[in-house]
Design a protein around this motif. Structure first.
Motif, short mmCIF file in Angstrom:
data_model
loop_
_atom_site.label_atom_id
_atom_site.label_comp_id
_atom_site.label_asym_id
_atom_site.label_seq_id
_atom_site.Cartn_x
_atom_site.Cartn_y
_atom_site.Cartn_z
N GLY A 191 0.80 -1.22 0.00
CA GLY A 191 0.00 0.00 0.00
C GLY A 191 0.83 1.27 0.00
O GLY A 191 0.32 2.34 0.38
N GLY A 194 -0.82 3.73 -2.03
CA GLY A 194 -2.26 3.75 -1.81
C GLY A 194 -3.03 2.73 -2.63
O GLY A 194 -2.47 1.73 -3.11
N HIS A 195 -4.30 3.00 -2.80
CA HIS A 195 -5.17 2.10 -3.57
C HIS A 195 -4.85 2.23 -5.07
O HIS A 195 -4.85 3.33 -5.62
CB HIS A 195 -6.63 2.47 -3.32
CG HIS A 195 -7.59 1.71 -4.18
ND1 HIS A 195 -7.85 0.38 -4.01
CD2 HIS A 195 -8.36 2.12 -5.23
CE1 HIS A 195 -8.74 -0.02 -4.92
NE2 HIS A 195 -9.06 1.02 -5.67
#
Length: 449
Positions: A191, A194-195
């Motif tokens: 992660g 992030g996404h």
């Protein structure tokens, strides 16, 4: 589809074994490599099917793995067989090994060898399935070059053969064992950016219709055997399909086999490089063994790039991953907190604190002869564990590549269910040759279901 193994058929009959027979097993004593003494129980003996540029490059990697011996090579070109034997016996002599390497024209003969543990398959893609399936049924482990197969159902049949026969298969997707790609996969899965929302994967152009002019077949080449299961009447011999060599003096291939670039014999850059870059994308986002659910071809309703949509909302497009080098193959992962770009010898992140930018020029042929991927396979032959690129990974990546080309050739979106391994209400796509095609007699593909 007919099942290639009929009830009551012996293994010799099933493999189509020739009348030549074998004199017996090769008994090899223990030997040392790089100062390391290798006991017979630790040795892994290889046989090679396909002795062109790729097979020789892969040998360069296997030659660095302690405990590996090479007993035989098979090719439809007698000159390439002789070149292989010369190189292997020279390597054996340099490393204090017994000097012997047998050569065969038909791969079935290698599979009858009791002294061979594993098979390297470096043939054109249309031979991958039968060589691999028959190797597994003969009790051999397999290192199969990428892409795993020419069609979707071939890949599925290969998965079944590997698992039913309890064999180890490593797909020749070396990037799985490369530190830059490993680092990129780890950061995405942790992660760090992030996404993941989008992935740019540059692989190159799809295949084109076969347009090579017919030329006479040289005496050293069994082109009928090269054709194997292919049944398209448009295919004929041209030296670009089987690049010629000479021996005295040695002159090697001047190009990679052009069968890759034609619809009738290959899947273009979509599979040639897609089997690398799409493969890494799948690994990073946890889609090994699965894949996109919709494929939209370039040009459909103004679509600029071939587009693949996953059920979780991630969209992958076949487009340049870096603006300063638009034709280079590589990947950019784009998350809601940043991006990571990765290619062979190159990695960069939007956040330099996560990693330092690295860019190293990869010499021609250097990547193909790197040993970590081969060593992983040899280790798994001994341990019986799954390698880093097992058959299911190769199958799902191959399916993705085939579906991308199917959508392009149909000129419209195609929907696929990765769970049921089937098209969604699309009989036309299911009839496409890249899903399944009728093999030329006497070849047949075993059922995969």
């Amino acid at each position: 589809m007919e099942n290639g193994k009929k009830k009551g058929m012996t293994r010799r009959e099933f493999l189509g074994f020739s009348a030549l027979g074998l004199a017996g097993l090769t008994i090899l004593p223990s030997w040392s490599m790089n100062g390391i003494r290798i006991a017979p129980s630790d040795r892994v003996v290889l046989g090679f099917i396909g002795l062109g540029q790729q097979g020789l490059s892969d040998f360069g990697g296997f030659a660095q793995c302690p405990g590996v011996q090479v007993a035989a090579g098979c090719d439809v070109d007698s000159m390439k067989r002789e070149r292989f034997v010369r190189r292997i016996t020279k390597w054996q002599a340099e490393n204090g090994m017994p000097q012997r390497c047998d050569q065969y024209e038909f791969y079935e003969e290698i599979l009858e060898r009791k002294d061979i543990d594993a098979i390297e398959v470096a043939t054109p893609d249309h031979w991958h399935a039968l060589c691999t399936i028959h190797s597994c049924q003969s009790g051999k482990d397999v290192y199969c070059q990428k892409p795993l197969a020419y069609t979707i159902t071939e890949g599925l049949a290969m998965v079944k053969a590997v698992r039913e026969n309890k064999r180890v298969l490593q797909v020749g997707s070396q990037q799985r064992s490369d530190k830059e790609f490993q680092q990129a996969i780890a950061l995405v899965q942790q992660g760090a950016i992030g996404h993941i929302e989008k992935i740019y994967a540059r692989v190159g152009e799809p295949p084109k219709p076969f347009d090579l002019p017919e030329q006479p077949v040289p005496n050293n080449l069994n082109f009928n055997q090269w054709m194997g299961p292919l049944n398209d009447p448009k295919i004929h011999y041209h030296p670009d399909l089987c690049p010629p060599i000479s021996l005295d003096p040695e002159k090697n291939e001047q190009l990679w086999g052009a069968w890759r670039w034609y619809r009738e014999t290959g899947n273009g850059y979509t599979s040639d490089w897609g089997a690398h870059m799409f493969d890494i994308a799948q690994a990073a986002i946890g889609m090994d063994g699965s894949g996109p659910v919709e494929y939209i071809p370039k040009g459909y309703n103004g679509t600029k790039y071939a587009t693949m949509k996953y059920a979780n909302g991630i969209v992958m497009t076949e487009q340049p991953y870096r603006e300063d080098n638009p034709n280079a193959q590589g990947i950019q992962f784009i998350g809601d907190k940043g991006w990571i770009k990765v290619a062979r010898g190159y990695i960069e992140c939007s956040d330099p604190s996560l990693l330092e930018k690295k860019e190293t020029k990869i010499a021609k042929g250097q990547y193909e002869t790197s040993a970590p991927h081969m060593q992983n396979f040899i280790d798994c032959v001994r341990s019986r564990e799954n390698p880093i690129a097992p058959v299911e990974v190769g199958c799902s990546t191959n399916t993705l590549c085939c579906l991308t080309n199917i959508a392009l050739e149909l000129g419209r979106p195609v929907k696929w269910n990765p769970a049921t391994l089937s098209f969604v209400n699309d009989k036309e796509a299911a009839a496409h040759r890249l899903y399944w095609y009728q093999y030329r007699n006497p070849y047949s593909l075993p059922d995969w279901y």
